[in-house]
Design an enzyme around this catalytic site. Structure first.
Site, PDB file in Angstrom:
ATOM      1  N   LYS A 107     -12.668   6.850  -4.695  1.00 22.57           N
ATOM      2  CA  LYS A 107     -13.086   5.709  -3.884  1.00 22.57           C
ATOM      3  C   LYS A 107     -12.193   5.674  -2.641  1.00 22.57           C
ATOM      4  CE  LYS A 107     -12.962   1.264  -2.545  1.00 22.57           C
ATOM      5  NZ  LYS A 107     -12.781   1.383  -1.096  1.00 22.57           N
TER       6      LYS A 107
ATOM      7  N   GLU B 173       1.405   4.482  -5.974  1.00 25.91           N
ATOM      8  CA  GLU B 173       2.269   4.780  -4.826  1.00 25.91           C
ATOM      9  C   GLU B 173       2.044   3.666  -3.818  1.00 25.91           C
ATOM     10  OE1 GLU B 173       3.241   5.213  -1.517  1.00 25.91           O
ATOM     11  OE2 GLU B 173       2.174   7.109  -1.173  1.00 25.91           O
TER      12      GLU B 173
ATOM     13  N   CYS C 166       3.403   5.345   4.345  1.00 25.48           N
ATOM     14  CA  CYS C 166       4.080   4.751   3.188  1.00 25.48           C
ATOM     15  C   CYS C 166       5.572   5.045   3.242  1.00 25.48           C
ATOM     16  CB  CYS C 166       3.472   5.264   1.895  1.00 25.48           C
ATOM     17  SG  CYS C 166       3.056   7.006   1.941  1.00 25.48           S
TER      18      CYS C 166
ATOM     19  N   GLU D  60       7.415  -4.664   4.198  1.00 23.62           N
ATOM     20  CA  GLU D  60       6.743  -3.505   4.795  1.00 23.62           C
ATOM     21  C   GLU D  60       5.827  -3.999   5.916  1.00 23.62           C
ATOM     22  OE1 GLU D  60       3.681  -1.306   2.503  1.00 23.62           O
ATOM     23  OE2 GLU D  60       4.768   0.478   3.111  1.00 23.62           O
TER      24      GLU D  60
HETATM   25  P1  NAI Z   1      -5.144  -2.095  -0.062  1.00 23.54           P
HETATM   26  O1  NAI Z   1      -4.107  -1.766  -1.070  1.00 23.54           O
HETATM   27  O2  NAI Z   1      -5.903  -3.362  -0.306  1.00 23.54           O
HETATM   28  O3  NAI Z   1      -6.224  -0.908   0.023  1.00 23.54           O
HETATM   29  C1  NAI Z   1      -6.021   0.389  -0.490  1.00 23.54           C
HETATM   30  C2  NAI Z   1      -7.251   0.841  -1.258  1.00 23.54           C
HETATM   31  O4  NAI Z   1      -7.468  -0.050  -2.358  1.00 23.54           O
HETATM   32  C3  NAI Z   1      -8.557   0.832  -0.459  1.00 23.54           C
HETATM   33  O5  NAI Z   1      -9.366   1.906  -0.869  1.00 23.54           O
HETATM   34  C4  NAI Z   1      -9.203  -0.462  -0.895  1.00 23.54           C
HETATM   35  O6  NAI Z   1     -10.611  -0.467  -0.759  1.00 23.54           O
HETATM   36  C5  NAI Z   1      -8.810  -0.530  -2.352  1.00 23.54           C
HETATM   37  N1  NAI Z   1      -8.838  -1.873  -2.932  1.00 23.54           N
HETATM   38  C6  NAI Z   1      -8.657  -3.065  -2.306  1.00 23.54           C
HETATM   39  N2  NAI Z   1      -8.756  -4.077  -3.177  1.00 23.54           N
HETATM   40  C7  NAI Z   1      -9.014  -3.534  -4.386  1.00 23.54           C
HETATM   41  C8  NAI Z   1      -9.206  -4.067  -5.696  1.00 23.54           C
HETATM   42  N3  NAI Z   1      -9.191  -5.378  -5.930  1.00 23.54           N
HETATM   43  N4  NAI Z   1      -9.410  -3.199  -6.707  1.00 23.54           N
HETATM   44  C9  NAI Z   1      -9.431  -1.871  -6.496  1.00 23.54           C
HETATM   45  N5  NAI Z   1      -9.267  -1.312  -5.284  1.00 23.54           N
HETATM   46  C10 NAI Z   1      -9.059  -2.126  -4.238  1.00 23.54           C
HETATM   47  O7  NAI Z   1      -4.444  -2.082   1.348  1.00 23.54           O
HETATM   48  P2  NAI Z   1      -4.912  -2.648   2.774  1.00 23.54           P
HETATM   49  O8  NAI Z   1      -5.435  -4.040   2.629  1.00 23.54           O
HETATM   50  O9  NAI Z   1      -5.808  -1.674   3.412  1.00 23.54           O
HETATM   51  O10 NAI Z   1      -3.517  -2.669   3.574  1.00 23.54           O
HETATM   52  C11 NAI Z   1      -2.603  -3.756   3.414  1.00 23.54           C
HETATM   53  C12 NAI Z   1      -1.179  -3.284   3.334  1.00 23.54           C
HETATM   54  O11 NAI Z   1      -1.027  -2.383   2.254  1.00 23.54           O
HETATM   55  C13 NAI Z   1      -0.644  -2.517   4.531  1.00 23.54           C
HETATM   56  O12 NAI Z   1      -0.199  -3.360   5.547  1.00 23.54           O
HETATM   57  C14 NAI Z   1       0.487  -1.739   3.918  1.00 23.54           C
HETATM   58  O13 NAI Z   1       1.634  -2.533   3.837  1.00 23.54           O
HETATM   59  C15 NAI Z   1      -0.001  -1.443   2.517  1.00 23.54           C
HETATM   60  N6  NAI Z   1      -0.553  -0.068   2.425  1.00 23.54           N
HETATM   61  C16 NAI Z   1       0.223   0.910   1.905  1.00 23.54           C
HETATM   62  C17 NAI Z   1      -0.220   2.213   1.870  1.00 23.54           C
HETATM   63  C18 NAI Z   1       0.607   3.315   1.322  1.00 23.54           C
HETATM   64  O14 NAI Z   1       0.496   4.444   1.778  1.00 23.54           O
HETATM   65  N7  NAI Z   1       1.417   3.095   0.319  1.00 23.54           N
HETATM   66  C19 NAI Z   1      -1.531   2.584   2.422  1.00 23.54           C
HETATM   67  C20 NAI Z   1      -2.302   1.481   2.915  1.00 23.54           C
HETATM   68  C21 NAI Z   1      -1.807   0.197   2.918  1.00 23.54           C
END
Ligand code: NAI
Ligand code: MG
Length: 486
Positions: free
Chosen positions: A181, A256, A290, A388
């Protein structure tokens, strides 16, 4: 050239059981180019029925052709996928640049990394073995390393190709079937990847890609009873939800979740080598990394010099449209831009601004741009030193000695990566041991990506290890067999 020409796909379709099908709800989501704010395409909005179908197809693949392949044959398919990614590297890079707003020269590195992950795990597939265990007289005991089964892989938008590469290639090499996904802000490269997998001869159902919203497709996949392992990269808040969902089905999960990684500079550091890395380790991908080194901790004796030289570099940084490969592109979305700008505004009110970069005059006003911003003398308990930001923002802090450097470095809830600059060999070894972090880099940061290097966090940065051979252990489980033969 349109995005459809680049993908050579109808991107409103999802990939289930080796076929391109319309999502059950028939709806689509917009694809935005963050450099211009323009809608450049559409992706399918998958739903519950699509996740059910994808999990069922993955389970069937394990019982069918895919499950019967030898490890060597799986490796050969991954190697063909690697070659096809290399052949389409330029298309993939441009797709990512338009979809995510990543400068083209950086997207090109992501295509190369995807090909390299496939190559690495292709070669590793038939080298993953169990052990024989010395045991009591009359017994032979050994272990088998088996795939978990159906793996649900949920990836974010910041490095789609690298993150899908490290997770999907390892999962397939170990013999699992995958439901992927991708993030709603960056799904196109995952769809092209699926078409490459099909072209390489990956049997139907071994890889399924369902696009859509996190709260819909993501949540359905994380809670699905037919999934035996979950792998997630993204925010801490969503990671917690994934782990809760995994707990209800009692399945293992790899998380992660990013960090607030420290970059530590001692008085004896080679500053000429360190300076570009200190800035680059956070500015890469506009800080949406990240492992971004967002905290720079500098020993008092060189603090002034490091502050002055970093500020000089910042003043030369240019932000602009991703296709033109400026130092930084835009932030991925309006929402993320607002979040990053909120941190910058807070810092400007409460902290010392050391320097900022400039916006290219031709950057479209509807693009999601923020200026790279450096703050100095930042108190360690300030929000900008603890949270972050996921944008091009760095905080500078001074320390007196090694003990204080460690206290500051280990003083957040996170622990993904740490960098240390010192010529003192004994100190290098002490710091490497005492830093709370999944990776430590001495006199470098990131080592160019390091497909071979195990990667993952401690604390709120998550758990489990990806990349390197280590990842294959996470994508397998051990079965112990004991034979009594007298
Ligand atoms: P997110 O963690 O919500 O999204 C990441 C993935 O999870 C996307 O594919 C999203 O569709 C999916 N997702 C969202 N809600 C979900 C749920 N309830 N159940 C299952 N999957 C779900 O992150 P978002 O909102 O895009 O970014 C917010 C913050 O997250 C950023 O500002 C950053 O701090 C952090 N982040 C960290 C990353 C990393 O590489 N560790 C990558 C992206 C965001
Ligand atoms: Mg987009």
């Amino acid at each position: 050239m349109t995005i459809d020409d680049l993908t050579r796909l109808d991107s409103t379709r999802i990939f289930v059981n080796g076929a391109w099908v319309a999502p059950s709800g028939g709806e689509a989501l917009p694809v935005e180019d963050p450099s211009t704010g323009r809608i450049i395409g559409r992706i399918g909005r998958g739903g519950l029925a699509d996740v059910d179908a994808a999990v069922e197809a993955a389970a069937a693949a394990l019982e069918g052709e895919w499950g019967r392949l030898t490890a060597t044959e799986r490796g050969r398919i991954l190697m063909r996928m690697s070659a096809l990614v290399t052949a389409r590297a330029e298309d993939l890079a441009m797709i990512e640049t338009l979809d995510v707003g990543k400068p083209l020269n950086q997207s090109r590195r992501d295509s190369v990394a995807l090909a390299r992950y496939l190559e690495f795990y292709a070669g590793a597939a038939d080298k993953l073995t169990g052990t024989t265990i010395p045991y009591q007289e009359g017994f032979t005991a050994y272990t088998l390393r088996e795939p978990h089964g159906v793996c649900g892989i949920i990836i974010p938008w910041n490095y789609p190709m690298q993150i899908l590469g490290r997770a999907v290639a390892a999962a397939l090499a170990a013999g699992n079937a995958v439901v992927l996904k991708p993030a709603e802000d960056a799904s196109l490269s995952s769809l092209v990847f699926a078409s490459i997998a099909a072209e390489a001869g990956l049997p139907a159902g071994a890889l399924n890609v369902v696009t859509g919203l996190g709260a819909e497709v993501g949540a359905a996949l994380a809670g699905h009873r037919g999934v035996q392992h979950l792998s997630f990269t993204g925010s801490v808040a969503t990671g917690m939800r994934i782990q809760e969902a995994a707990a209800r089905n009692v399945v293992p999960v790899t998380l992660e979740l990013g960090g607030k990684s420290p970059h530590i500079v001692f008085d004896d550091a080679d500053l000429d080598l360190a300076m570009p890395v200190l800035v680059g380790a956070c500015m890469q991908n506009a800080g949406q990394t990240c492992s971004a080194a967002s905290r720079v901790l500098v020993q008092r004796g060189v603090y002034e010099e490091v502050r002055r030289r970093m500020a000089e570099i910042y003043r030369g940084l240019v932000v602009g449209p991703a296709c033109d490969s400026h130092d930084l592109g835009p932030i991925v979305s309006r929402r993320q831009r607002q979040s990053v700008q909120g941190f910058i505004d807070l810092g400007r009110r409460e902290l010392t601004l050391a320097a900022e970069g400039t916006l290219h005059p031709e950057a479209p006003p509807e693009g999601h741009y923020v200026l790279p911003t450096l703050f100095s003398e930042v108190p360690p308990d300030h929000a900008l030193a603890r949270e972050e930001i996921f944008g091009p923002v760095q905080v500078l802090m001074a320390f007196e000695d090694e003990a204080e450097a460690l206290r500051l470095a280990n003083g957040t809830d996170y622990g993904l990566v740490a960098g240390v600059w010192t010529r003192d060999g004994a100190r290098q070894l002490r710091m490497a041991r005492k830093l709370h972090s999944g990776q430590v880099f001495i006199n470098n940061y990131g080592a160019g990506g390091g497909v071979e290097l195990p990667f993952g966090g401690v604390g709120r940065s998550g758990h489990g290890r990806e990349k390197g051979f280590e990842a294959l252990y996470g994508f397998t489980r051990v079965k112990t067999v004991t034979v009594h033969h007298g």
